[in-house]
Write an enzyme that holds these catalytic residues in place. Structure first.
Site, PDB file in Angstrom:
ATOM      1  CG  ASP A  16     -54.190  30.649 -10.192  1.00 16.12           C
ATOM      2  OD1 ASP A  16     -53.129  31.832 -10.871  1.00 16.12           O
ATOM      3  OD2 ASP A  16     -54.370  30.436  -9.272  1.00 16.12           O
ATOM      4  N   GLY A  38     -55.267  24.713  -8.960  1.00 17.41           N
ATOM      5  CA  GLY A  38     -56.365  24.804 -10.243  1.00 17.41           C
ATOM      6  C   GLY A  38     -55.152  24.645 -11.414  1.00 17.41           C
ATOM      7  CG  HIS A  55     -62.182  28.605  -4.800  1.00 15.00           C
ATOM      8  ND1 HIS A  55     -62.160  29.755  -5.270  1.00 15.00           N
ATOM      9  CD2 HIS A  55     -60.203  29.128  -4.428  1.00 15.00           C
ATOM     10  CE1 HIS A  55     -61.017  30.771  -5.573  1.00 15.00           C
ATOM     11  NE2 HIS A  55     -60.153  29.854  -4.750  1.00 15.00           N
ATOM     12  CG  MET A 109     -55.337  33.382  -1.249  1.00 12.95           C
ATOM     13  SD  MET A 109     -53.514  34.890  -1.169  1.00 12.95           S
ATOM     14  CE  MET A 109     -54.421  35.817  -3.257  1.00 12.95           C
ATOM     15  N   GLY A 110     -59.595  32.925   0.027  1.00 10.00           N
ATOM     16  CA  GLY A 110     -60.694  32.971   0.610  1.00 10.00           C
ATOM     17  C   GLY A 110     -61.898  33.653  -1.247  1.00 10.00           C
ATOM     18  CG  LEU A 151     -63.911  29.849  -1.334  1.00  7.39           C
ATOM     19  CD1 LEU A 151     -64.910  28.586  -0.389  1.00  7.39           C
ATOM     20  CD2 LEU A 151     -62.901  29.687  -1.703  1.00  7.39           C
TER      21      LEU A 151
HETATM   22  O1  PAF Z   1     -53.962  29.933  -5.629  1.00  5.90           O
HETATM   23  C1  PAF Z   1     -53.995  30.837  -3.753  1.00  5.90           C
HETATM   24  O2  PAF Z   1     -55.073  31.384  -3.979  1.00  5.90           O
HETATM   25  C2  PAF Z   1     -52.951  31.043  -3.986  1.00  5.90           C
HETATM   26  O3  PAF Z   1     -52.093  31.417  -4.624  1.00  5.90           O
HETATM   27  C3  PAF Z   1     -52.479  29.901  -2.642  1.00  5.90           C
HETATM   28  C4  PAF Z   1     -52.043  28.513  -3.903  1.00  5.90           C
HETATM   29  C5  PAF Z   1     -53.340  29.594  -1.876  1.00  5.90           C
HETATM   30  C6  PAF Z   1     -51.258  30.495  -1.806  1.00  5.90           C
HETATM   31  O4  PAF Z   1     -50.991  31.506  -1.024  1.00  5.90           O
END
Ligand code: PAF
Length: 296
Positions: free
Chosen positions: A150, A147, A37, A30-31, A33
């Site tokens: 989550d 990652g 990421h 979702m940016g 970063l």
């Molecule tokens: O982990 C995330 O950033 C979000 O849940 C994802 C997997 C990009 C879905 O929107």
């Protein structure tokens, strides 16, 4: 860096890569970063011919009272970081093209989505599994990187990929932490210095749980109590000790488990976790493999 804004362009780009015999690694984001990421992008760049990431703040995974409007949007910095790490394309669709007027189709992974973060965020995982299924359909990657921060999301995506027969390998990468142990998160930027100090209780409590497990504790309730005591100064949302694959609660720790915590600290809801495989399970696996070797 190629920026692709429509599903049609994205699919055409991916199919072109495939025609040239290239493997595609995919990092959905979702940016905003950060180093977490970056570790996913680095791994994807190392293991695939081309790496694409998506940047899309997915409205379907936010409840109306959550931080969708204020979620950090830092596209130019993200683009520069992704390029420096070796990604070659970004899929950044508009919200109204992902969810056009009359949108009605959702993916729900039963049971795994109900507890932990799903308990306090009822639409969260339905939104995630839906958008990830859509992204997979459009990007058509060989491998996708997520990652362990989550961990419940990872378990849900793996189950969805298995159940819906997506031909994609899901790679789960370790949590990246700050030097003081705080798990990296796009939401850490919401924390004041005082909040940040309190936030450290999450990783400390999990570290304490790991020490208990290493010392042989196998009673889940005792481990949970110890984590709760170590998080006394923190408004806890949940502490859970569950089977690492199907996210069901366990009483006796006799399989790979996940200990996950969530807390509301200042304006941020933070999560953290550890995974643990008891040494006797590892020994059992080695023994079974050795016996199979003898029998065959
Ligand atoms: O982990 C995330 O950033 C979000 O849940 C994802 C997997 C990009 C879905 O929107």
């Amino acid at each position: 860096m190629k920026i692709l804004e429509s599903a049609k362009e994205m699919r055409r780009w991916s199919r072109d890569q495939r025609r040239h015999g290239r493997t595609i690694g995919f990092v959905p984001t979702m940016g905003a970063l950060h180093e977490g990421h970056a570790s996913l992008i680095r791994e994807s760049v190392a293991k695939n011919d081309v790496t694409v990431l998506s940047i899309f703040v997915n409205p379907a995974q936010f409840a109306p009272h959550e931080d969708f409007d204020t979620y950090p949007r830092t596209f130019e910095t993200d683009r520069a970081m992704a390029a420096a790490l070796g990604a070659v394309a970004i899929y950044a669709p508009r919200s109204d093209s992902v969810y056009p007027e009359g949108y009605a189709t959702y993916v729900h992974v039963e049971r795994l989505s109900d507890g932990l973060c799903g308990g306090s965020r009822p639409v969260f995982f339905r939104g995630i599994s839906t958008v990830v299924a859509k992204l997979f359909n459009v990007v058509e990657p060989d491998r996708a990187y997520f990652g362990q921060k989550d961990a419940q999301q990872c378990a849900i995506i793996k189950r969805m990929v298995r159940d819906l027969e997506f031909d994609i390998d899901i790679i789960e990468m370790p949590i990246i932490r700050e030097a003081d142990g705080l798990a990296m998160s796009s939401r850490n930027r919401y924390l004041s210095e005082g909040d940040r100090q309190r936030a450290l209780n999450l990783s400390r409590a999990l570290q304490h749980a790991r020490e208990l497990l290493d010392a042989g504790e196998r009673d889940a309730a005792k481990v949970i109590d110890a984590v709760r005591s170590a998080m006394q100064d923190v408004p806890i949302d949940y502490i859970a000790l569950v089977d690492a694959d199907d996210i069901a609660p366990v009483e006796k720790i006799d399989r790979p488990i996940l200990i996950a915590v969530a807390a509301n600290i200042g304006p941020a809801r933070l999560i953290d976790n550890i995974k643990y495989t008891p040494v006797e399970c590892k020994a059992k696996t080695v023994h079974t493999t050795a016996m199979q070797g003898i029998q065959s």
